[in-house]
Design a protein around this motif. Structure first.
Motif, mmCIF file in Angstrom:
data_model
loop_
_atom_site.group_PDB
_atom_site.id
_atom_site.type_symbol
_atom_site.label_atom_id
_atom_site.label_comp_id
_atom_site.label_asym_id
_atom_site.label_seq_id
_atom_site.Cartn_x
_atom_site.Cartn_y
_atom_site.Cartn_z
ATOM 1 N N ALA A 112 -37.806 -110.580 -14.888
ATOM 2 C CA ALA A 112 -36.585 -111.278 -14.842
ATOM 3 C C ALA A 112 -37.114 -112.664 -15.101
ATOM 4 O O ALA A 112 -38.533 -113.112 -14.998
ATOM 5 C CB ALA A 112 -35.810 -111.144 -13.140
ATOM 6 N N ILE A 113 -36.347 -113.405 -15.502
ATOM 7 C CA ILE A 113 -36.329 -115.467 -16.242
ATOM 8 C C ILE A 113 -35.420 -115.990 -15.381
ATOM 9 O O ILE A 113 -34.123 -115.648 -14.925
ATOM 10 C CB ILE A 113 -35.847 -115.247 -17.600
ATOM 11 C CG1 ILE A 113 -36.631 -114.215 -17.926
ATOM 12 C CG2 ILE A 113 -36.480 -116.294 -18.332
ATOM 13 C CD1 ILE A 113 -36.906 -113.794 -19.982
ATOM 14 N N GLU A 130 -31.643 -115.864 -14.091
ATOM 15 C CA GLU A 130 -30.290 -115.597 -15.325
ATOM 16 C C GLU A 130 -30.444 -114.348 -16.327
ATOM 17 O O GLU A 130 -29.036 -114.224 -17.018
ATOM 18 C CB GLU A 130 -30.630 -116.885 -15.241
ATOM 19 C CG GLU A 130 -30.310 -118.280 -15.076
ATOM 20 C CD GLU A 130 -30.308 -120.446 -15.503
ATOM 21 O OE1 GLU A 130 -29.729 -119.446 -16.568
ATOM 22 O OE2 GLU A 130 -30.640 -120.872 -15.018
ATOM 23 N N ILE A 131 -32.136 -114.356 -16.437
ATOM 24 C CA ILE A 131 -31.766 -112.993 -17.613
ATOM 25 C C ILE A 131 -32.666 -111.814 -16.787
ATOM 26 O O ILE A 131 -33.476 -112.088 -16.253
ATOM 27 C CB ILE A 131 -32.414 -114.009 -17.995
ATOM 28 C CG1 ILE A 131 -32.179 -114.819 -19.017
ATOM 29 C CG2 ILE A 131 -32.245 -112.592 -19.867
ATOM 30 C CD1 ILE A 131 -32.686 -115.759 -20.716
ATOM 31 N N GLY A 132 -32.300 -111.009 -17.108
ATOM 32 C CA GLY A 132 -33.014 -109.005 -16.538
ATOM 33 C C GLY A 132 -32.638 -108.126 -17.983
ATOM 34 O O GLY A 132 -32.067 -107.920 -18.539
ATOM 35 N N TYR A 143 -31.779 -101.613 -20.350
ATOM 36 C CA TYR A 143 -31.003 -102.093 -18.766
ATOM 37 C C TYR A 143 -30.846 -103.934 -19.648
ATOM 38 O O TYR A 143 -32.399 -104.290 -19.102
ATOM 39 C CB TYR A 143 -30.589 -101.880 -17.770
ATOM 40 C CG TYR A 143 -30.491 -100.424 -17.030
ATOM 41 C CD1 TYR A 143 -29.375 -99.977 -16.997
ATOM 42 C CD2 TYR A 143 -31.451 -99.475 -17.502
ATOM 43 C CE1 TYR A 143 -29.313 -98.918 -16.403
ATOM 44 C CE2 TYR A 143 -31.068 -98.080 -16.994
ATOM 45 C CZ TYR A 143 -30.505 -98.001 -16.308
ATOM 46 O OH TYR A 143 -29.893 -95.966 -16.528
ATOM 47 N N GLU A 144 -30.103 -104.097 -19.752
ATOM 48 C CA GLU A 144 -29.873 -105.832 -20.112
ATOM 49 C C GLU A 144 -28.618 -106.750 -19.085
ATOM 50 O O GLU A 144 -27.763 -106.040 -18.991
ATOM 51 C CB GLU A 144 -30.240 -105.721 -21.203
ATOM 52 C CG GLU A 144 -29.967 -107.297 -21.604
ATOM 53 C CD GLU A 144 -30.282 -107.280 -23.168
ATOM 54 O OE1 GLU A 144 -30.352 -109.084 -23.649
ATOM 55 O OE2 GLU A 144 -30.105 -106.548 -24.260
ATOM 56 N N ALA A 145 -28.984 -107.947 -18.589
ATOM 57 C CA ALA A 145 -28.075 -108.461 -18.501
ATOM 58 C C ALA A 145 -28.442 -109.862 -18.190
ATOM 59 O O ALA A 145 -29.541 -110.372 -18.763
ATOM 60 C CB ALA A 145 -27.659 -108.213 -16.958
ATOM 61 N N VAL A 146 -27.837 -110.472 -18.539
ATOM 62 C CA VAL A 146 -27.246 -112.063 -18.836
ATOM 63 C C VAL A 146 -27.040 -112.925 -18.054
ATOM 64 O O VAL A 146 -25.415 -112.434 -17.891
ATOM 65 C CB VAL A 146 -27.010 -112.983 -20.272
ATOM 66 C CG1 VAL A 146 -27.162 -114.425 -19.808
ATOM 67 C CG2 VAL A 146 -28.467 -112.518 -21.254
ATOM 68 N N LYS A 147 -26.652 -114.025 -16.925
ATOM 69 C CA LYS A 147 -26.353 -114.359 -16.114
ATOM 70 C C LYS A 147 -24.178 -114.877 -15.679
ATOM 71 O O LYS A 147 -24.759 -115.575 -17.311
ATOM 72 C CB LYS A 147 -26.656 -115.283 -14.758
ATOM 73 C CG LYS A 147 -25.923 -115.900 -13.689
ATOM 74 C CD LYS A 147 -26.775 -117.316 -13.143
ATOM 75 C CE LYS A 147 -26.670 -115.677 -11.276
ATOM 76 N NZ LYS A 147 -27.292 -117.145 -10.041
#
Length: 278
Positions: A112-113, A130-132, A143-147
Motif C-alpha cells: 500500500a502506498i 492511494e495505491i494498493g 488485485y490492484e486499486a488506485v484511489k
C-alpha cells in the motif's frame, strides 16, 4: 498523487511483487525457511522466509533513488533515501507465512502506498492510502486499486457479490478469541472460511468470492489490511471497524484494529446489527 508518480510507483510495486515471488519460491515448504531468526517490529516471531522477502523489498526500494519510508512487519519503520519522504510504503512482504511453510497455496504480498510529500508520517492514516496491490504468490492472482479509479483482478474489473442479506452468505472470518461475538454470525451465515492470509481474503470480498470478511478480535494489524481495504472500497464494497466507523488508524507496525468488510451496505448492516447486540 500525480499520474506520472502513480505510474512510477506502480512499476516499482510490480517489480517488488515479481522479485519477492522469485526469491521465496525456492523456500516454500522447506523446514529451514521456518526457522525463527528474530522478533519482528510487530512483536511476532520472524521466520527466515520473511526476512528474505523483506530484504528484497528494501533492495528494490533503495534502487529507485527516491526518498520514502517503509513500514513493514519485520523491520518496522525504515527511512530510505535522503530528504523528506515522497511516499510511505506499507508492506507485508509475506502474508500467510505458515501457509507458505506448509505449502498451502494461499500466501501473498501486500503493498500500500500513501503520498507523504505534504503530510507528516505521524499524521498519515489508512484514509491516505492511494495505491494498493495484493498478490497471491501461489496462484499468480493480483488485485490492484488506485484511489478514485476502481479495482481490478488480473486486469479485469473487480465486482463484489450482489447478495442483499447475510443469511445464506459465504464469509471469511477469524473466530478464535471472539467466539461469543461470532456465535450468532455462525448461526446466520451459510458457510465460513478461514484461509490464513488476511490481505487476500479481504480481496475475496472485492471480487465476489466472499460476501463478507470480518475479524472482530481487535487485534488485526493495519499493515495486513492497508492495501486490501482500498481494493475492497474501490470495487464498491464497504469497510469499517466493528462499531461501523471508518478505518482511520495511523500507519504503523503496531497499530491494531477490528474489521468488517462486506460486498454492500445491506450485508454490512446485517453483520453490524448482529454483532452490536452481543
Amino acid at each position: 498523487m500525480k499520474k506520472e508518480d502513480i505510474e512510477f510507483w506502480r512499476a516499482v510495486s510490480y517489480r517488488i511483487i515479481t522479485e519477492v515471488g522469485e526469491a521465496i519460491t525456492p523456500l516454500v515448504g522447506k523446514e529451514k525457511s521456518g526457522e525463527t531468526v528474530k522478533m519482528g517490529a510487530d512483536g511476532t516471531p520472524t521466520k527466515m522466509i520473511d526476512v528474505v522477502a523483506e530484504e528484497k523489498v528494501i533492495e528494490i526500494l533503495k534502487n529507485t533513488g527516491r526518498s520514502m519510508t517503509l513500514i513493514s512487519e519485520e523491520i518496522g519503520e525504515y527511512k530510505i533515501g535522503k530528504g523528506t519522504s515522497e511516499v510511505v510504503f506499507v508492506v507485508d512482504p509475506l502474508d500467510g507465512t505458515i501457509n507458505a511453510l506448509k505449502k498451502i497455496p494461499f500466501y501473498g504480498i501486500s503493498i500500500a502506498i500513501a503520498d507523504s510529500s505534504s503530510k507528516s508520517l505521524n499524521s498519515l492514516t489508512l484514509q491516505d492510502i492511494e495505491i494498493g496491490f495484493v498478490k497471491n504468490l501461489a496462484t499468480g492472482d493480483i488485485y490492484e486499486a488506485v484511489k478514485g479509479e476502481g479495482a481490478s483482478l488480473n486486469g479485469e474489473t473487480a465486482i463484489p457479490s450482489s447478495r442483499e442479506d447475510v443469511t445464506g452468505s459465504l464469509i471469511g472470518a477469524y473466530v478464535r478469541g471472539a467466539m461469543t461475538k461470532m456465535n450468532e454470525i455462525c448461526k446466520t451465515v451459510r458457510r465460513i472460511r478461514l484461509l490464513g492470509s488476511v490481505a487476500t481474503e479481504l480481496c475475496y470480498v472485492a471480487d465476489g468470492t466472499y460476501d463478507a470478511f470480518l475479524d472482530i478480535r481487535g487485534n488485526l494489524r493495519v499493515v495486513d489490511i492497508a492495501a486490501a481495504k482500498l481494493i475492497v472500497e474501490e470495487a464498491g464494497g464497504t469497510v469499517t471497524n466493528e462499531q461501523g466507523k471508518r478505518l482511520d488508524n495511523k500507519l504503523g507496525v503496531t497499530e491494531r484494529t477490528s474489521i468488517i468488510a462486506a460486498c454492500n451496505l445491506n450485508v454490512h448492516a446485517d453483520i453490524i446489527n448482529i454483532t452490536e447486540v452481543l
